[in-house]
Design a protein around this motif. Structure first.
Motif, PDB file in Angstrom:
ATOM      1  N   GLY A  64       2.374  -0.506   0.914  1.00  0.00           N
ATOM      2  CA  GLY A  64       1.030  -0.668   1.476  1.00  0.00           C
ATOM      3  C   GLY A  64       0.041   0.176   0.686  1.00  0.00           C
ATOM      4  N   ARG A  65      -1.069   0.544   1.311  1.00  0.00           N
ATOM      5  CA  ARG A  65      -2.103   1.403   0.707  1.00  0.00           C
ATOM      6  C   ARG A  65      -2.383   1.015  -0.743  1.00  0.00           C
ATOM      7  NH1 ARG A  65      -1.785   6.255   4.399  1.00  0.00           N
ATOM      8  NH2 ARG A  65      -0.162   5.584   5.815  1.00  0.00           N
ATOM      9  N   PRO A  66      -2.849  -0.221  -0.978  1.00  0.00           N
ATOM     10  CA  PRO A  66      -3.002  -0.695  -2.364  1.00  0.00           C
ATOM     11  C   PRO A  66      -3.954   0.131  -3.212  1.00  0.00           C
ATOM     12  CG  PRO A  66      -4.005  -2.228  -0.789  1.00  0.00           C
ATOM     13  CD  PRO A  66      -3.233  -1.245   0.005  1.00  0.00           C
ATOM     14  N   SER A  68      -4.210   3.392  -3.160  1.00  0.00           N
ATOM     15  CA  SER A  68      -3.697   4.750  -3.399  1.00  0.00           C
ATOM     16  C   SER A  68      -3.033   4.844  -4.771  1.00  0.00           C
ATOM     17  CB  SER A  68      -2.687   5.128  -2.320  1.00  0.00           C
ATOM     18  OG  SER A  68      -2.041   6.327  -2.677  1.00  0.00           O
ATOM     19  N   ARG A  69      -3.338   5.939  -5.482  1.00  0.00           N
ATOM     20  CA  ARG A  69      -2.703   6.160  -6.784  1.00  0.00           C
ATOM     21  C   ARG A  69      -1.514   7.105  -6.645  1.00  0.00           C
ATOM     22  NH1 ARG A  69      -4.793   3.420 -10.822  1.00  0.00           N
ATOM     23  NH2 ARG A  69      -7.031   2.990 -10.862  1.00  0.00           N
ATOM     24  N   THR A  70      -1.311   7.698  -5.465  1.00  0.00           N
ATOM     25  CA  THR A  70      -0.236   8.694  -5.315  1.00  0.00           C
ATOM     26  C   THR A  70       0.911   8.211  -4.415  1.00  0.00           C
ATOM     27  OG1 THR A  70      -1.412   9.683  -3.467  1.00  0.00           O
ATOM     28  CG2 THR A  70      -1.771  10.676  -5.630  1.00  0.00           C
ATOM     29  N   VAL A  71       0.717   7.090  -3.726  1.00  0.00           N
ATOM     30  CA  VAL A  71       1.732   6.679  -2.750  1.00  0.00           C
ATOM     31  C   VAL A  71       3.101   6.431  -3.410  1.00  0.00           C
ATOM     32  CG1 VAL A  71       1.244   4.205  -2.760  1.00  0.00           C
ATOM     33  CG2 VAL A  71       2.078   5.254  -0.686  1.00  0.00           C
ATOM     34  N   VAL A  72       3.085   5.974  -4.661  1.00  0.00           N
ATOM     35  CA  VAL A  72       4.360   5.726  -5.352  1.00  0.00           C
ATOM     36  C   VAL A  72       5.110   7.054  -5.561  1.00  0.00           C
ATOM     37  CG1 VAL A  72       5.411   4.892  -7.498  1.00  0.00           C
ATOM     38  CG2 VAL A  72       3.529   3.624  -6.474  1.00  0.00           C
ATOM     39  N   ALA A  73       4.369   8.106  -5.893  1.00  0.00           N
ATOM     40  CA  ALA A  73       5.002   9.417  -6.100  1.00  0.00           C
ATOM     41  C   ALA A  73       5.600   9.923  -4.784  1.00  0.00           C
ATOM     42  CB  ALA A  73       3.978  10.419  -6.620  1.00  0.00           C
ATOM     43  N   TRP A  74       4.869   9.772  -3.662  1.00  0.00           N
ATOM     44  CA  TRP A  74       5.383  10.233  -2.364  1.00  0.00           C
ATOM     45  C   TRP A  74       6.625   9.430  -1.971  1.00  0.00           C
ATOM     46  CZ3 TRP A  74       3.461  14.580  -2.416  1.00  0.00           C
ATOM     47  CH2 TRP A  74       2.121  14.853  -2.601  1.00  0.00           C
ATOM     48  N   ALA A  75       6.589   8.129  -2.238  1.00  0.00           N
ATOM     49  CA  ALA A  75       7.745   7.285  -1.899  1.00  0.00           C
ATOM     50  C   ALA A  75       8.953   7.669  -2.760  1.00  0.00           C
ATOM     51  CB  ALA A  75       7.396   5.821  -2.115  1.00  0.00           C
TER      52      ALA A  75
ATOM     53  N   ALA B  44      -3.131  -5.509  -8.878  1.00  0.00           N
ATOM     54  CA  ALA B  44      -4.500  -5.091  -9.232  1.00  0.00           C
ATOM     55  C   ALA B  44      -5.512  -5.711  -8.264  1.00  0.00           C
ATOM     56  CB  ALA B  44      -4.809  -5.508 -10.668  1.00  0.00           C
ATOM     57  N   LEU B  45      -5.323  -6.997  -7.921  1.00  0.00           N
ATOM     58  CA  LEU B  45      -6.267  -7.646  -6.988  1.00  0.00           C
ATOM     59  C   LEU B  45      -6.212  -6.976  -5.613  1.00  0.00           C
ATOM     60  CD1 LEU B  45      -6.016 -11.466  -7.811  1.00  0.00           C
ATOM     61  CD2 LEU B  45      -7.990  -9.961  -8.141  1.00  0.00           C
ATOM     62  N   ASP B  46      -4.983  -6.648  -5.139  1.00  0.00           N
ATOM     63  CA  ASP B  46      -4.865  -5.954  -3.843  1.00  0.00           C
ATOM     64  C   ASP B  46      -5.664  -4.651  -3.873  1.00  0.00           C
ATOM     65  OD1 ASP B  46      -3.259  -7.835  -2.669  1.00  0.00           O
ATOM     66  OD2 ASP B  46      -1.368  -6.809  -3.087  1.00  0.00           O
ATOM     67  N   ARG B  47      -5.520  -3.919  -4.996  1.00  0.00           N
ATOM     68  CA  ARG B  47      -6.220  -2.636  -5.106  1.00  0.00           C
ATOM     69  C   ARG B  47      -7.737  -2.842  -5.138  1.00  0.00           C
ATOM     70  NH1 ARG B  47      -4.383  -1.140  -9.644  1.00  0.00           N
ATOM     71  NH2 ARG B  47      -6.258  -1.387 -10.904  1.00  0.00           N
ATOM     72  N   LEU B  48      -8.173  -3.833  -5.938  1.00  0.00           N
ATOM     73  CA  LEU B  48      -9.623  -4.065  -6.075  1.00  0.00           C
ATOM     74  C   LEU B  48     -10.232  -4.572  -4.768  1.00  0.00           C
ATOM     75  CD1 LEU B  48      -9.554  -5.592  -9.662  1.00  0.00           C
ATOM     76  CD2 LEU B  48     -10.594  -3.419  -8.971  1.00  0.00           C
TER      77      LEU B  48
END
Lengths: 368, 106
Positions: A64-66, A68-75, B44-48
């Motif tokens: 989820g949380r598309p 977020s740039r850090t969620v992958v690190a926490w996971a 990328a689309l989800d993020r944007l």
């Protein structure tokens, strides 16, 4: 897009299994259409690159949380620690495939083989493969195990005391080394440990040393200890026999580790998606996650470097079991409290949300 | 802003596009250097969309296939303008230095 007879579309749809169900409901038709548009005519199977790309991004979408740039690190942090603990649990189970420790007769025979002409005194058999204060671990010991004595849960060995009149230490060591080589043992360099006397104000070296020869043959490890002077019962050499790591252990570690890491990733993703704001317990769940990671990682970060230095410092025919590298059960209280935090976080994540799940909201917006 | 994100926003600056259209446009804009895979595109689309830079425009069905169009939002347009200005400033600075370098190396 309803399921079609097109095998390529069916295979692409199958590769979307990495994405969460809500995402698939909202986007599968659209993504499969794009995949079919980009496929070269006549192709019936996805390329490896496409498959890896879909699985990788599907696992990312599970968090989820598309934005977020850090969620992958926490996971990743959660998945790795879950994998390590499940690997340790699997190795503990696999250790029980080891043969029982040698009995008195077998231990006596080994000593007669390695130190011919020496008298055997007492033989101290081991009560189990791993013991807690020399006894098998029982349910009534769990409180002691949790509250500070966890380090006493250790691999057991059969100990044989050799009491015949001492010859020169170097002669005993030379004889033992020669006999070990002749009888098929793989020997390791002699480890020399300085002897110390300890008083209230600290320990001081006596100048004497204890010499330890380690060896391994098949699934048996041997530790021959030559003390600087005979003990009160005239023992001057002891021979310890323990079991080597069973073959099943590394396989169990890999399988258990992968399963645990996958479960950790999926559970983290489920909680992360469920607790995207607005969720009544989003803040509390974040605090519980931080507490769990701290309580689970701290023993690993404390134990692993010191055990690594210990391994470098003296020869080890048998490596310490994986759980000791994770600080278990010496610091098992940390693990148990961390597990409690993790369970509370999971329970709070299951609370009903105030709004729909983000992908369901996307779908509503997209279709509305 | 990473290059694929910049290229997706640039592709949408030309008007609403569906997923396949964005992939083709990004490929053309980058002179074939960037070939987005659908998995990468939709992350990328989800993020944007979550950042409010891109929004759903409309759906069409062509030959039984769903085509969902996306458009640039005013916020996305602003982000693209900011990034373009940043890249232009960097490119200008590099060009100035290179121009000064050329007579000496010639």
């Amino acid at each position: 897009m309803p399921p079609t007879g097109d095998p390529l579309a069916r295979r692409y749809r199958r590769l979307l299994i990495g994405y969460p169900r809500d995402w698939r409901r909202a986007r599968a038709d659209e993504v499969v259409a794009v995949l079919l548009d980009t496929a070269t005519p006549g192709r019936t199977r996805p390329t490896t690159r496409e498959a890896v790309n879909l699985l990788r991004h599907g696992l990312r979408a599970r968090l989820g949380r598309p934005a977020s740039r850090t969620v992958v690190a926490w996971a990743t942090l959660a998945a790795v620690i879950c994998g390590l603990f499940t690997a340790a649990l699997a190795t503990w189970a696999a250790w029980h495939t080891a043969r029982p420790l040698p009995d008195r007769a077998a231990a006596r025979a080994v000593v007669a083989e390695v130190l011919p002409g020496h008298e055997v005194g007492g033989i101290d058999p081991a009560a189990a493969l791993f013991t807690f204060y020399s006894q098998p671990l029982r349910a009534r010991n769990l409180d002691s195990l949790l509250l500070g004595d966890g380090g006493e849960y250790q691999q057991a060995s059969v100990t044989v005391a050799v009491t015949s009149a001492p010859t020169q230490r170097q002669e005993v060591l030379a004889l033992a080394r020669r006999r070990l080589d002749e009888t098929g043992w793989r020997t390791y360099p002699t480890h020399v440990r300085p002897d110390v006397t300890c008083r209230v104000d600290g320990c001081t070296p006596t100048g004497a040393v204890t010499e330890i020869v380690t060896a391994r043959r098949g699934d048996t490890a041997l530790t021959l200890t030559v003390a600087p002077r005979p003990s009160i019962d005239d023992t001057y050499v002891t021979v310890g026999l323990s079991r080597a790591t069973p073959t099943a252990v590394p396989f169990a570690a890999v399988a258990g580790g992968l399963l645990g890491a996958a479960a950790g990733w999926l559970l983290f993703g489920w909680v992360s998606r469920r607790t995207e704001r607005p969720h009544p317990a989003a803040g509390t769940v974040t605090v519980l996650y931080a507490a769990t990671m701290l309580l689970w990682w701290a023993p690993v970060l404390l134990a692993a470097p010191s055990l690594f230095r210990h391994h470098l410092g003296e020869p080890h025919p048998v490596w310490h079991p994986l759980w000791e590298w994770l600080g278990q059960p010496a610091l098992s209280l940390f693990f148990v409290v961390g597990a409690g935090c993790a369970l509370c976080g999971l329970a709070l994540a299951a609370l009903p949300r105030r709004g729909p799940l983000p992908y369901a909201a996307d779908q509503h917006e997209l279709l509305g | 802003m990473r290059e694929p994100t910049f290229l997706i926003l640039t592709a949408l600056a030309g008007g609403p596009r569906h997923g396949y259209g964005i992939i083709g446009e990004v490929n053309a804009l980058s002179a074939g250097r960037v070939a987005l895979l659908p998995g990468t595109l939709y992350t990328a689309l989800d993020r944007l969309v979550a950042q409010g830079h891109v929004a759903h425009d409309r759906d069409e069905h062509v030959d039984g296939r769903l085509r969902r169009y996306y458009r640039l939002t005013p916020r996305g347009q602003q982000a693209l303008e900011t990034e373009t200005a940043r890249l232009r400033q960097l490119a200008t600075a590099a060009e100035t230095r290179l121009r000064a370098l050329r007579p000496r190396t010639a």
